[in-house]
Structures are given as C-alpha cells and as structure tokens.
Design a protein around this motif. Structure first.
Motif, short mmCIF file in Angstrom:
data_model
loop_
_atom_site.label_atom_id
_atom_site.label_comp_id
_atom_site.label_asym_id
_atom_site.label_seq_id
_atom_site.Cartn_x
_atom_site.Cartn_y
_atom_site.Cartn_z
N ILE A 156 41.79 26.18 36.49
CA ILE A 156 40.65 25.28 36.35
C ILE A 156 40.61 24.67 34.96
O ILE A 156 40.37 23.48 34.77
N GLU A 157 40.88 25.51 33.95
CA GLU A 157 40.88 25.01 32.57
C GLU A 157 42.05 24.07 32.30
O GLU A 157 42.01 23.26 31.37
N GLY A 158 43.09 24.17 33.11
CA GLY A 158 44.29 23.36 32.86
C GLY A 158 45.10 23.90 31.70
O GLY A 158 45.93 23.18 31.13
N ASN A 159 44.88 25.17 31.37
CA ASN A 159 45.59 25.81 30.26
C ASN A 159 46.91 26.37 30.81
O ASN A 159 46.98 27.50 31.30
N THR A 160 47.96 25.59 30.73
CA THR A 160 49.23 26.00 31.34
C THR A 160 49.87 27.19 30.62
O THR A 160 50.59 27.98 31.24
N THR A 161 49.61 27.34 29.32
CA THR A 161 50.16 28.50 28.60
C THR A 161 49.54 29.78 29.13
O THR A 161 50.25 30.77 29.43
N HIS A 162 48.22 29.76 29.26
CA HIS A 162 47.52 30.92 29.81
C HIS A 162 47.95 31.15 31.26
O HIS A 162 48.17 32.29 31.69
N LEU A 163 48.10 30.06 32.02
CA LEU A 163 48.51 30.17 33.42
C LEU A 163 49.90 30.79 33.54
O LEU A 163 50.14 31.64 34.42
N ASP A 164 50.80 30.40 32.65
CA ASP A 164 52.15 30.99 32.67
C ASP A 164 52.08 32.50 32.46
O ASP A 164 52.78 33.27 33.14
N THR A 165 51.25 32.93 31.53
CA THR A 165 51.13 34.36 31.24
C THR A 165 50.58 35.13 32.45
O THR A 165 51.10 36.18 32.83
N VAL A 166 49.53 34.56 33.05
CA VAL A 166 48.89 35.23 34.19
C VAL A 166 49.86 35.31 35.38
O VAL A 166 49.98 36.36 36.03
N LEU A 167 50.56 34.22 35.64
CA LEU A 167 51.49 34.22 36.78
C LEU A 167 52.70 35.12 36.52
O LEU A 167 53.23 35.73 37.43
N GLU A 168 53.12 35.19 35.27
CA GLU A 168 54.26 36.06 34.95
C GLU A 168 53.89 37.53 35.16
O GLU A 168 54.71 38.34 35.59
N ASP A 169 52.62 37.88 34.83
CA ASP A 169 52.16 39.26 34.96
C ASP A 169 51.73 39.61 36.39
O ASP A 169 51.46 40.77 36.68
N TYR A 170 51.65 38.61 37.25
CA TYR A 170 51.11 38.84 38.59
C TYR A 170 52.04 39.75 39.40
O TYR A 170 53.26 39.58 39.42
N THR A 171 51.44 40.73 40.07
CA THR A 171 52.17 41.57 41.03
C THR A 171 51.62 41.30 42.42
O THR A 171 50.41 41.15 42.60
N SER A 172 52.48 41.22 43.38
CA SER A 172 52.10 40.82 44.74
C SER A 172 51.00 41.72 45.30
O SER A 172 51.06 42.94 45.20
N ASP A 176 29.21 42.72 39.86
CA ASP A 176 28.02 43.50 40.22
C ASP A 176 28.35 44.61 41.22
O ASP A 176 27.70 45.66 41.25
N MET A 177 29.38 44.37 42.03
CA MET A 177 29.79 45.36 43.03
C MET A 177 30.86 46.31 42.48
O MET A 177 31.32 47.19 43.21
N ASN A 178 31.25 46.12 41.21
CA ASN A 178 32.35 46.90 40.62
C ASN A 178 33.62 46.80 41.47
O ASN A 178 34.36 47.78 41.65
N ASN A 179 33.85 45.61 42.00
CA ASN A 179 34.99 45.39 42.89
C ASN A 179 36.07 44.63 42.14
O ASN A 179 35.83 43.53 41.62
N THR A 180 37.26 45.21 42.07
CA THR A 180 38.37 44.58 41.34
C THR A 180 39.48 44.09 42.28
O THR A 180 40.57 43.76 41.82
N THR A 181 39.20 44.03 43.59
CA THR A 181 40.23 43.66 44.57
C THR A 181 40.84 42.30 44.26
O THR A 181 42.05 42.11 44.42
N HIS A 182 40.02 41.35 43.80
CA HIS A 182 40.49 39.98 43.61
C HIS A 182 40.62 39.61 42.13
O HIS A 182 40.53 38.43 41.76
N ARG A 183 40.85 40.63 41.28
CA ARG A 183 40.92 40.40 39.84
C ARG A 183 42.02 39.41 39.47
O ARG A 183 41.80 38.49 38.68
N GLN A 184 43.20 39.56 40.04
CA GLN A 184 44.32 38.68 39.68
C GLN A 184 44.05 37.24 40.13
O GLN A 184 44.36 36.29 39.40
N MET A 200 47.43 28.82 47.56
CA MET A 200 46.55 27.74 47.99
C MET A 200 45.64 27.30 46.84
O MET A 200 45.34 26.11 46.67
N LEU A 201 45.20 28.27 46.03
CA LEU A 201 44.36 27.94 44.87
C LEU A 201 45.10 27.01 43.91
O LEU A 201 44.52 26.05 43.38
N LEU A 202 46.38 27.29 43.66
CA LEU A 202 47.15 26.43 42.76
C LEU A 202 47.28 25.02 43.34
O LEU A 202 47.20 24.02 42.61
N GLN A 203 47.47 24.93 44.65
CA GLN A 203 47.52 23.61 45.29
C GLN A 203 46.18 22.89 45.12
O GLN A 203 46.12 21.68 44.87
#
Length: 846
Positions: free
Chosen positions: A714-730, A697-705, A739-742
C-alpha cells in the motif's frame, strides 16, 4: 458461457494443434463453434467455417457450398475445389478451418476438408458427438487428424442463470432456475426451448426484477413436444421400448432392465447412454442405477405412455435411492482429486437422483404424519424440512394440527425450536418467536436451559451478539446434555466471535447431540477454516458432503458444500467452488436455517465476476442486513464487489466501515473474513488498519505475514516489500498474498503511480513463480466507466455478443476502429475479456 472451453481451444490452436469439440446433441456444440469463429477472427485469423445440417448429409457439396463457393465450382470436382481452397488458405499467414457437426457433413465436402487439411496443415476445429466405434468416413478421418479434445459437459447453475437472464432479459428466482436446470439436465438446447415455451405458454411471470414460475404451474407443455421428439429421432425399436419402460418405472437397476433391451442388451443400453438419454450412477455394491435423462424427456415419455400405450403401463414406477461409489478420505488432495473427477461426470443426473430421493422422503414422512398426527411423526417430517425445499402449506398444517398429547419431551423441544425458527424466517418476527419460546419454558421447566440457549442463538443470528451471552450460558443449569442444544449453541457463538479453538473444544466435549445432530459439520468445518487449517477444513467438508449424498441429507449437503466452498475460494479454486455451490443450487432453495447459508453461497458465487455478472447474488434477495454472523450471510461484501464505489478511496472507507459494523454486532469471524477479501481485492490504508486492529484485539497472528505485505504494498515502499517477501514462508495465505499484490498494482495504477505499479507487478510475478499458487485471480477494480467515450461505451455494450465485423456493420465503422475502441475500453475498465467488458459497462450504465 463456455469461456473456459473457448480458452482451451484457442490455446491448442495457438500451439498449432487441431481440436475436436465433443458433446451430446443439444450440449452447445454449434454455439461453441460460432463463438470460436468470432474469437479467432478477433485475433486476426482468417476462418473458413462449415456448419453441417443433418438433412443435407446426402446432398453433394452441401457443406462446401455453405462456405460461399459458387455453385458452378462443383464442375471442378473434389480435387479442383480442394486446390482452390488450398490456394486461398496459403495466401494468408493466419488461418483456420472450423467444421461444426462433422458427423453430418456430406461425403464430398468431407473429402475436400481432408485434402485441404493434409496439404496445408491448417488448424482444424471440428465438433462431433464423439461416439465410440462409429462407422463411416468421418470417424476414420477424425482418427487420422492430429487433434486435442475438449469435452462439453452439462451446464452448471451459474451458466443456467446467465442464460436465463440473456434470453428473458432478467434472471429467474432460485427455485425457477434450479427447476429449469434440473428438467433440462443441463442441456443447452433443451434449456433454451424450455425457457421459450414457458414464456410462450404464460407460465413465467416477472415479479420485481426476477422471473418466477406461476403458482401451480410446471415446465412441461405442448410446445416442447417437437424439441423432445427431435432428441429421440433415430432410435431403434429396442431403444424406444427400453426408454419408454424406464420412464414408467423410474430409476431402476440396469440388471432389471436388460431383459427389456432386445437381443443386443448391452448395445442398446450403451447406445442410449452415449446419446445422453439415460443416466447411470454406480452404487457401493457395484449395481448400476439407470434413469431416463434429461428429466423432462422422462416426463414426456411417461405422459405419452400412460395416455396411449396400455401395454407399457403394466410397469409400476418405483422410487429411487441415490447410490455413489464407496470410499472417502479426509486427505484434502485425495478429496479434491475426487471432486475434480466428479466435475467431469453427469452432475445434473446425480442431482436429479438426489432430488427424487429427497422428494420420496418428504412424501413418506408427510404421509405417515397425515395418517397419525403424533408429535413423533411431526418431528420426523420436520427433520426432513430442515434441509429440503419447504412446502409452506404442509409446514403450517403440521404446526397447527399435530397432537402433542403424551409426546416425548425431547420431541416437543425440537418442535418448538423448529417453530420458533419458522416464525423468524417466514414472518420476520423475532419477538413473537421469543415469546413462544418463553411460554414453552414456562410450561416445560425441565427444558428452560435449552430454551434460554436457543433464544440466545436466535438473538445472535437475527439481531446481534448479546454482550453477556457466555455469562448467561455459564449460569444455566446443565439441563439435558444429551440434547446437545446448549453445547451446540455455545460452539456456534464461539465461532461467531472468532474463537475457533473454543468452538472445536466445545463440540469435541459434547456427546452426540440428539436434537441438533447435524450442526457439528458446520461448527467443525468453519472452526478448522477460521483457525487457518484450510486444507483440513476442505478435506473434512468434502468427506461429509459425500456422506450426505449417500444418505439423501440436504442439510448436511448444503452445510458441507458451504464450508468446502469457503476453503476452495480462499485458495482461489473458483471452478471447484462454483461447481459445489451450483450442485447445491440445482436442488432448489432449502428451508429453515439453511436459507441463510444458501443465500450466502449465491453471493459467494458472484465474487469472481463481481460487477460484471451479479445475477446470482441478486437471487439471494436484498432484504438481508449488510452484516451477518458467518461469511457472506450479510450482503456487505457482495454489495461492495457487485456495485463498487467509483474511486479507490471510497472503496477503502466503505470496506473499513463494513468491518467495523461487523465488530459492533459481535460478528468477529465475518469481520475478519470480509476484511481479508476486500483488502486483497483492492488494498487500502483504512481497511488494513481496521483489520489489523481486530486481529490484534483477538491476539490472532494467523495473518501476520499477509498484513506485513499489505503495509509495504500500500505504501509503495518496494525496498520494504522486497524484505517482507524475501522473509515470507509459505502459509495458508499464499494465494491471498498473490491476489493482494495484484490488487496493489491496480490501486497504484489507478492513482497514477505507474512506476510503483510496474515495480510491484514484477514482484508479484516473482512471488507467483516462487510459490506457485494455483488459484484464479479476480480482476477487480472500483473504477467508474465515466472515462469511456460515448462511442467506446456503445461498442463495449455490443462486444459481448457480436464480432468486430458485425459491430462495424451496425455502427458504420471500420473493423480496425472497432478493435481500437474495444482495446481502449478494456484498458480503462480493467476488463480481461470482451464479455466481461460488455457486462461491466451494462451493469454500471444501469
């Protein structure tokens, strides 16, 4: 208390090193030694411990006899006893020697310890005052033994609060805790005696669930004399004279007191500083300012000198100004390094200097007003009280008896703004404050725009964001731009609704405000933080904090500490954040608007310990609403962390509902901040969906990753999680994602999905290895202790204060059985330490 130091020592011992624990008398060295014995024994180590007593230093073999050796062993001589002790140590695989107070160990026992250490190489842990250039055999041996060093610093606010709760059975209110910490100078032994003597003399009273100092009472009492005299025992005549003179004068330049230090001037002052009896602060001009320390020792000496030592009374006490080393930088790395350097110093002494300067300012301005009750003098006094602890009688006196005739209109504006704020905070009467503002606007029509803007601000803070506030502000005549009221209010409201760029633009476009000059720190710091520029916000806030320390400006000090603490906590740097907040707490509760920010920091200080140690957050009070315009101003997050629901689904629902409540009040900034904290602690579908909707609603993408990682975890979809983490940039959320993963691991484990939990745990480990976030992770899980058996609960309650052997003796169990119960209880509750387990079960049982 001392958990960090204990962990350091155990880590060194595990690597085969001996450890020297260094601290001034009363710093808790013996407490640490006893805790180490318990911790080592819990790890299966056979510990031989010696607790030296100063009065027995000249008694041969006194230390060795305290280990339980038969008195007849003395006939064997030093080498014979050393041989026997060596033989016993070599029979076990794991062993250690602990010597508390090695400087007070008798010569024969010291020689035996030395011989045994050389023959066995057993890890040797000693406590000492660590004085430089000490004479005697203990000093010589310490230099030969290979050792790491762990220094004990003065206690921080959170440690003091925990100690008070432990000794008195309940925490104290903020002002009483701050006063006890300040008077004791963070000295453990002195703090314990202050508490015990205050209770003995009836100076503390329990109101509700908090201890308070009785009205009109102070902490100095006749029962403390013995403890203070013990701290002063052994002073030379020159040292005693300098200390007494300094107590009478108050903080003084070192150059001015050297003349009273006897023939060996530097030696006398150095010895007093080493013993912790004077504190020295460096000024920007290179001068050193010295004062007696801890403050309660200063009060004791001053009272004694004034009543019985007429010659010394010729010295006239003078006020003090806190002076700090010059130089500052908004570079976050430099600012953070400077903060960590400050943490190793005497923060209690610095706080005392600041407090004295603040008290001097209050007395100066109140005295001027009392002599001439003009509006200008009233405003000067009230500006001090916007940051300083408030004397209610004086505030009411100024409000009721100030002469407004011929006043500068700008002074009148500040006076009515301050009075309206006091009406809300002291009486809780927002309508009465609004009526007073309306009357002033009618009497002074040239200030109608500023009064209308301030009314909007009060309504936004203490009710909810007015839906048409921006239209109202846009329609107002320009008013007095130089007052800055309209622009500051606009910037703050933009901040509340999570529009940081607009807040920055507004504050940048404003001329330097005359009426509300110090709000810029709050607006700029929080705008940088909420726009994802965390490091920039940290550097800016730490720089402004340093300026505030130099100017004796508590308003700016608290505001900048709050901003810096938020930035540090977002990076997981809890030690640094808690130090900053504890520094602010040690100055006692400030007045006016700062009270809300001060309470917010109390709640933030409880985030790491959560349900295991909520006393700091409880000191903030429970009368506040769950929602608020800024992070932790409302109680919602604190309540969920300190008293979490008993299952994951309830936590998810409660978190989502809290975020939505903030949105309904117009507090989008706090909605986002609360949502991020709760999502990373224990991620859930509803919470993620609600937070994602707010940001969209705020058009804010700061926390998109972060939200992408949350969805997959949350879904426990490790395949999807691998893709997201591989594409993650610091980005600024690296620590939060770790902390979220923990949290996702704990959630899936709690739901019984152990395979998914293990898979995410492995990915969390790889993520930390790859990006290296330096923060501390919060071991939080909203799980009831109902699964504990009655015996596990009974053992867990004792685990924080007693060793396994003591618990076994008390309950009639074997040590092995106690170990099993503690292990099972920690596994079921998620507690990572014995003390956390004990506090967690105690909190949930109550």
């Amino acid at each position: 208390m001392f958990e960090r130091e204990i962990a350091q020592v155990l880590d060194y011992v595990a690597q085969g090193y001996g450890v020297r624990v260094v601290g001034v008398p009363g710093s808790g060295r013996t407490t640490v030694a006893r805790m180490l014995v318990t911790a080592l024994e819990d790890r299966g180590t056979n510990v031989y411990s010696v607790f030296a007593i100063r009065s027995l230093k000249t008694v041969p073999y006194a230390g060795i006899l305290s280990m339980g050796f038969d008195l007849r062993s003395r006939t064997l001589g030093i080498l014979g006893i050393a041989e026997e002790l060596t033989r016993q140590l070599l029979r076990k695989d794991l062993h250690a020697l602990v010597v508390d107070g090695i400087d007070d160990l008798d010569r024969e026992s010291l020689a035996i310890v030395d011989v045994v250490h050389r023959r066995t190489g057993v890890p040797l842990i000693v406590t000492t005052d660590g004085g430089p250039l000490r004479q005697g055999s203990a000093a010589a041996l310490l230099e030969q033994w290979p050792q790491a060093t762990v220094a004990l610093s003065s206690l921080h606010y959170d440690q003091a609060s925990g100690l008070i709760a432990e000794i008195l059975g309940a925490p104290a209110d903020v002002d009483t805790t701050a006063l006890i910490l300040t008077k004791s100078g963070g000295n453990l032994r002195l703090m314990v005696r202050i508490l015990e003597s205050a209770r003995l003399s009836g100076r503390l009273v329990l109101k509700g669930s908090l201890w308070h100092l009785r009205s009109g009472q102070n902490l100095t009492n006749e029962h403390l004399s013995g403890t203070i005299e013990a701290l002063l025992h052994g002073l030379t005549s020159d040292e005693a004279r300098v200390l007494s003179l300094l107590a009478l004068r108050g903080p003084s330049p070192v150059s001015e007191i050297q003349a009273d230090a006897g023939e060996d001037k530097l030696g006398t002052l150095d010895a007093l500083e080493h013993r912790g009896l004077i504190s020295v602060t460096a000024g920007p001009d290179g001068r050193l300012l010295a004062s007696v320390f801890p403050p309660i020792v200063e009060e004791h000496l001053r009272a004694h000198a004034r009543s019985k030592r007429k010659i010394l009374r010729s010295s006239i006490p003078e006020g003090a100004t806190l002076e700090l080393e010059s130089g500052s930088s908004t570079d976050p790395a430099i600012a953070l390094a400077a903060l960590r350097g400050e943490m190793t110093g005497n923060h209690a002494a610095m706080a005392r200097h600041f407090q004295k300067g603040l008290e001097a300012l209050e007395e100066l301005h109140y005295g001027r007003w009392n002599s001439d009750r003009s509006m200008a003098n009233a405003v000067s006094f009230l500006r001090v009280y916007w940051g300083a602890p408030v004397n209610r009688r004086r505030v009411l006196d100024v409000f009721e008896h100030t002469d407004s005739a011929g006043s500068d209109p700008a002074d009148l504006l500040f006076f009515i703004i301050t009075r309206s704020l006091w009406t809300v905070l002291d009486a809780g009467d927002l309508p009465a404050a609004m009526q007073a503002l309306d009357r002033f606007a009618a009497e002074e029509p040239e200030w109608q725009s500023e009064i209308r803007a301030w009314s909007l601000f009060l309504d936004a803070c203490y009710n909810r964001m007015p839906g048409d506030w921006d239209a109202v502000l846009n329609a107002l005549p320009a008013g007095h731009l130089d007052s800055g009221v309209i622009l500051v209010v606009r910037a703050l409201l933009e901040l509340f609704r999570f529009n940081p760029e607009a807040a920055l633009h507004t504050i940048d476009a404003a001329p330097a405000p005359d009426t509300l000059p110090r709000y810029e720190i709050l607006v700029r710091g929080l705008a940088l933080f909420s726009s994802g520029r965390t490091d920039e916000a940290l550097g800016y806030a730490l720089d402004r904090r340093r300026d505030a320390l130099e100017r004796i400006d508590q308003f700016s000090l608290v505001v900048s500490s709050y901003v810096a603490a938020l930035a540090l906590l977002y990076r997981g740097l809890f030690d640094e954040a808690e130090y900053l907040m504890g520094w602010a707490f040690s100055l006692r509760r400030p007045g006016f608007l700062l009270g809300s920010i001060y309470n917010a920091m109390l709640r933030l200080s409880s985030l790491r310990t959560g349900a295991t140690s909520p006393s700091l957050g409880e000191q903030a009070g429970t009368e506040t609403r769950e929602v608020g315009p800024l992070p932790a101003v409302g109680t919602g997050v604190y309540n969920l962390v300190a008293r979490p629901p008993t299952d994951a689904d309830s936590f998810d629902r409660a978190g989502a509902r809290l975020v939505q409540d903030h949105i309904e009040h117009g507090y989008t900034f706090e909605a986002v901040y609360s949502g991020l904290i709760l999502l990373c602690l224990f991620p859930g579908t509803r919470l993620k969906h609600t937070l994602n909707g707010v940001l969209q609603d705020m058009n804010n993408t700061t926390h998109r990753q972060l939200l992408q990682v949350a969805e997959a975890a949350i879904e426990g979809n490790t395949t999807h999680l691998d893709t997201v983490l591989e594409d993650y940039t610091s980005d600024e959320d690296t620590y939060q994602i770790a902390m979220l993963l923990q949290g996702a691991v704990r959630r899936h484990r709690a739901s019984g999905s152990l395979a998914v939990a293990a898979a995410i745990e492995e990915r969390a480990r790889r993520f930390v290895d790859r990006f290296g976030p330096e923060g501390t992770f919060i071991p939080f899980a909203p799980v009831s202790d109902a699964s504990l058996t009655a015996r596990e609960r009974e053992v867990a309650l004792l685990a924080g204060l007693s060793s396994n052997a003591d618990i076994a003796d008390k309950l009639g169990l074997s040590v092995r059985t106690v170990e099993t119960h503690i292990s099972n209880a920690r596994r079921k509750t998620g507690a990572t330490t014995r003390s956390q387990l004990s506090a967690m079960v105690r909190a949930r049982s109550s």
